[in-house]
Design a protein around this motif. Structure first.
Motif, PDB file in Angstrom:
ATOM      1  N   ILE A 163      41.052  28.496  29.914  1.00  0.00           N
ATOM      2  CA  ILE A 163      40.548  29.494  30.849  1.00  0.00           C
ATOM      3  C   ILE A 163      41.696  30.003  31.707  1.00  0.00           C
ATOM      4  O   ILE A 163      42.354  29.228  32.408  1.00  0.00           O
ATOM      5  N   ASP A 164      41.966  31.273  31.679  1.00  0.00           N
ATOM      6  CA  ASP A 164      43.004  31.894  32.495  1.00  0.00           C
ATOM      7  C   ASP A 164      42.330  32.541  33.703  1.00  0.00           C
ATOM      8  O   ASP A 164      41.623  33.546  33.577  1.00  0.00           O
ATOM      9  N   LEU A 165      42.536  31.944  34.866  1.00  0.00           N
ATOM     10  CA  LEU A 165      41.856  32.426  36.073  1.00  0.00           C
ATOM     11  C   LEU A 165      42.261  33.854  36.425  1.00  0.00           C
ATOM     12  O   LEU A 165      41.484  34.592  37.038  1.00  0.00           O
ATOM     13  N   SER A 166      43.474  34.255  36.053  1.00  0.00           N
ATOM     14  CA  SER A 166      43.923  35.608  36.400  1.00  0.00           C
ATOM     15  C   SER A 166      43.162  36.680  35.616  1.00  0.00           C
ATOM     16  O   SER A 166      43.156  37.851  35.991  1.00  0.00           O
ATOM     17  N   GLN A 167      42.500  36.276  34.524  1.00  0.00           N
ATOM     18  CA  GLN A 167      41.766  37.237  33.706  1.00  0.00           C
ATOM     19  C   GLN A 167      40.299  37.368  34.109  1.00  0.00           C
ATOM     20  O   GLN A 167      39.562  38.179  33.555  1.00  0.00           O
ATOM     21  N   ILE A 168      39.846  36.571  35.062  1.00  0.00           N
ATOM     22  CA  ILE A 168      38.442  36.595  35.495  1.00  0.00           C
ATOM     23  C   ILE A 168      38.246  37.702  36.525  1.00  0.00           C
ATOM     24  O   ILE A 168      39.014  37.803  37.490  1.00  0.00           O
ATOM     25  N   ASP A 169      37.235  38.514  36.362  1.00  0.00           N
ATOM     26  CA  ASP A 169      36.921  39.574  37.320  1.00  0.00           C
ATOM     27  C   ASP A 169      36.207  38.958  38.518  1.00  0.00           C
ATOM     28  O   ASP A 169      35.134  38.368  38.374  1.00  0.00           O
ATOM     29  N   GLY A 170      36.773  39.143  39.676  1.00  0.00           N
ATOM     30  CA  GLY A 170      36.137  38.620  40.882  1.00  0.00           C
ATOM     31  C   GLY A 170      36.363  37.124  41.030  1.00  0.00           C
ATOM     32  O   GLY A 170      37.133  36.505  40.298  1.00  0.00           O
ATOM     33  N   PRO A 171      35.655  36.511  41.991  1.00  0.00           N
ATOM     34  CA  PRO A 171      35.805  35.078  42.225  1.00  0.00           C
ATOM     35  C   PRO A 171      35.334  34.265  41.016  1.00  0.00           C
ATOM     36  O   PRO A 171      34.379  34.626  40.325  1.00  0.00           O
ATOM     37  N   ALA A 172      36.028  33.142  40.766  1.00  0.00           N
ATOM     38  CA  ALA A 172      35.647  32.264  39.648  1.00  0.00           C
ATOM     39  C   ALA A 172      34.332  31.560  39.963  1.00  0.00           C
ATOM     40  O   ALA A 172      34.062  31.167  41.100  1.00  0.00           O
ATOM     41  N   HIS A 173      33.481  31.420  38.951  1.00  0.00           N
ATOM     42  CA  HIS A 173      32.171  30.789  39.095  1.00  0.00           C
ATOM     43  C   HIS A 173      32.045  29.689  38.051  1.00  0.00           C
ATOM     44  O   HIS A 173      32.764  29.667  37.042  1.00  0.00           O
TER      45      HIS A 173
END
Length: 363
Positions: A346-356
């Motif tokens: 999981i690449d956090l920089s690719q997630i739109d908005g806050p991580a859930h």
């Protein structure tokens, strides 16, 4: 039978001492010891020709000798003035000397930056001690200070010329200790600086000793720069069988736990190196296994370093090794391969908005 050499009787601050002819007033005062010893920022007993540059060791000769008791008309540099039989000298008992020394310190600090909070020399800086004892609370200097760019003179030494007080110690060290000297004083007057022609590197195996003789933070060890504060480290005496016959192999290790942060030569109570060490011992041997530890170093100086030592301290045992019957613990599992939270794909920089949490659920 050899004829016994006549000794000169000298009185410094009303304390008498007998010394050999040719002894300087400064070394005669060191024979007595204590607070009457004048400070010296440029004189170094192991360096021929040193002294007479900084003027911090000025004293008043109130009586020239028994043969000529007239006082000297002006204050003299104690590191360059030899004693005479019957000479009387005033140092801390003379208000004139104290006032002159205060002025000398003010001149030394004219262009010196306020780098103490970030300078690696802080805690063992002779100029710091001198400023604390004789410096003024504020400066009267209102003009722009002289500044220089930091340069690397070799892969292990950095020169911060803005902090330099032109004591010439490093020049004498390179000239007398190494086989060749590639640096010196360039320019004259206010623009005088320690440097190398065309920025040549200092690659001699003993050039690292210029770091030890520098009384301020102008020459620093790049392998130790900004890594720790000296008052957080524990100084211990250590030695090794060095391959270089010119190196004594006797050093001081500055440690925190089992980690060696820096290696320096051993110094006496006046901050002078007892024996020179090579660059291999200084820069390359940073493992405890490379050394034979002798014990805690007695730092005989007015510094917070003397409060840090290993006396009466015992390293706690590793209880896990005892539980495992002497066996070393092994890595049982890699949590990243079994955890559903710490998923490496999981690449956090690719997630739109806050991580859930839904972003980490298996699809």
């Amino acid at each position: 039978m050899a004829e016994e050499k006549k000794l000169f009787k000298v009185k410094i601050d009303n304390i008498s001492v007998e010394v050999e002819p040719g002894t300087t007033i400064l070394n005669a005062a060191r024979r007595i010891g204590g607070d009457i010893v004048p400070p010296a920022m440029c004189y170094y007993s192991k360096l021929q020709g040193s002294g007479g540059k900084c003027r911090t060791c000025l004293v008043k000769v109130t009586k020239g000798s028994e043969a000529d008791p007239r006082p000297m008309p002006k204050l003299v540099a104690s590191c360059r003035t030899t004693v005479m039989d019957g000479m009387e000298v005033a140092n801390i008992t003379s208000p004139e000397v104290q006032e002159a020394r205060k002025g000398v310190v003010e001149f030394l600090l004219l262009n010196h930056p306020l780098d103490c909070p970030v300078c690696d020399q802080a805690g063992e800086c002779h100029l710091q001690d001198l400023s604390y004892e004789h410096g003024a609370e504020t400066t009267r200097y209102e003009f722009k200070r002289r500044t220089f760019d930091r340069i690397d003179i070799g892969d292990k030494i950095q020169l911060h010329m803005t902090r330099c007080i032109l004591c010439y110690r490093c020049v004498f060290t390179a000239d007398q200790l190494t086989e060749k000297r590639e640096h010196g004083v360039l320019g004259r007057g206010e623009v005088a600086e320690i440097g190398t022609y065309i920025h040549q590197s200092l690659d001699n195996n003993f050039i690292g000793n210029v770091i030890d003789v520098c009384p301020v933070g102008a020459l620093t060890d790049k392998t130790f720069r900004f890594k720790n504060r000296v008052w957080f480290l524990k100084a211990v005496d250590a030695h090794r069988q060095c391959e270089d016959p010119k190196c004594c192999g006797k050093t001081v290790l500055w440690m925190r736990g089992d980690e060696v942060f820096r290696v320096t030569a051993r110094k006496d109570k006046y901050g002078e190196v007892e024996d020179w060490i090579c660059d291999t011992c200084r820069f390359d041997k940073k493992d405890v296994k490379d050394w034979v530890i002798e014990g805690p170093r007695n730092i005989d100086r007015h510094s917070v370093i003397s409060q840090g030592h290993y006396v009466g301290v015992h390293k706690p045992k590793d209880t896990l090794v005892e539980v495992l019957d002497g066996r070393q613990p092994k890595l049982l599992l890699d949590i990243h391969t079994v955890s559903e939270v710490n998923r490496p794909d999981i690449d956090l920089s690719q997630i739109d908005g806050p991580a859930h949490s839904d972003d980490f659920n298996k699809k």
